[in-house]
Design a protein around this motif. Structure first.
Motif, short mmCIF file in Angstrom:
data_model
loop_
_atom_site.label_atom_id
_atom_site.label_comp_id
_atom_site.label_asym_id
_atom_site.label_seq_id
_atom_site.Cartn_x
_atom_site.Cartn_y
_atom_site.Cartn_z
N PHE A 143 11.02 -3.94 5.06
CA PHE A 143 9.69 -3.47 5.94
C PHE A 143 8.41 -2.79 5.59
N LEU A 144 7.83 -4.14 5.75
CA LEU A 144 6.14 -4.26 5.69
C LEU A 144 5.06 -2.54 6.43
N ILE A 145 4.66 -1.64 5.17
CA ILE A 145 3.81 -0.94 5.96
C ILE A 145 2.23 -1.71 4.92
N GLU A 146 1.43 -1.49 6.11
CA GLU A 146 -0.49 -1.75 5.83
C GLU A 146 -0.56 -0.62 5.46
N VAL A 147 -1.45 -0.62 3.75
CA VAL A 147 -2.06 -0.10 4.09
C VAL A 147 -3.36 -0.04 4.17
N PHE A 148 -4.80 0.74 3.85
CA PHE A 148 -5.35 1.02 3.96
C PHE A 148 -6.17 1.35 2.58
N ASN A 149 -7.07 0.28 1.49
CA ASN A 149 -7.41 1.24 0.67
C ASN A 149 -9.57 1.44 0.47
N LYS A 150 -9.66 3.00 0.76
CA LYS A 150 -10.55 3.55 1.14
C LYS A 150 -12.17 2.80 0.38
N ALA A 151 -10.99 3.36 -1.25
CA ALA A 151 -12.68 3.02 -1.52
C ALA A 151 -13.01 1.54 -2.32
N ASP A 152 -11.64 0.43 -2.05
CA ASP A 152 -12.32 -0.94 -2.40
C ASP A 152 -12.50 -1.51 -0.17
#
Length: 79
Positions: free
Chosen positions: A47-56
């Motif tokens: 399964f896939l988890i989409e992670v948002f990177n706030k730094a860039d």
């Protein structure tokens, strides 16, 4: 660990596609990754988890197997 156990985990993740989760992944040798993301897709083995990177301001997809959840190498909590 039986095929039925894996199917239970997959079914649970299927019901929660689109929901936010907090993930704690044991990567071995005392390395633990923590992230928050959205369950984006499920497949027969992973399964896939989409992670948002706030730094860039980028997103990243991370894949895990259902057996990772059963062996507690990956712990998830709905937010």
């Amino acid at each position: 660990m039986s095929h039925a156990d894996i199917q239970k985990v997959k079914f649970s993740l299927d019901r929660n596609i689109g929901n936010r989760v907090k993930i704690r992944a044991n990567r071995g040798r005392h390395k633990i990754d923590e992230a928050e993301g959205v369950i984006s897709e499920t497949y027969p083995s992973i399964f896939l988890i989409e992670v948002f990177n706030k730094a860039d301001d980028t997103t990243q997809k991370i894949s895990f197997s259902y057996t990772d959840v059963l062996t507690k190498d990956v712990q998830m909590q709905l937010i």
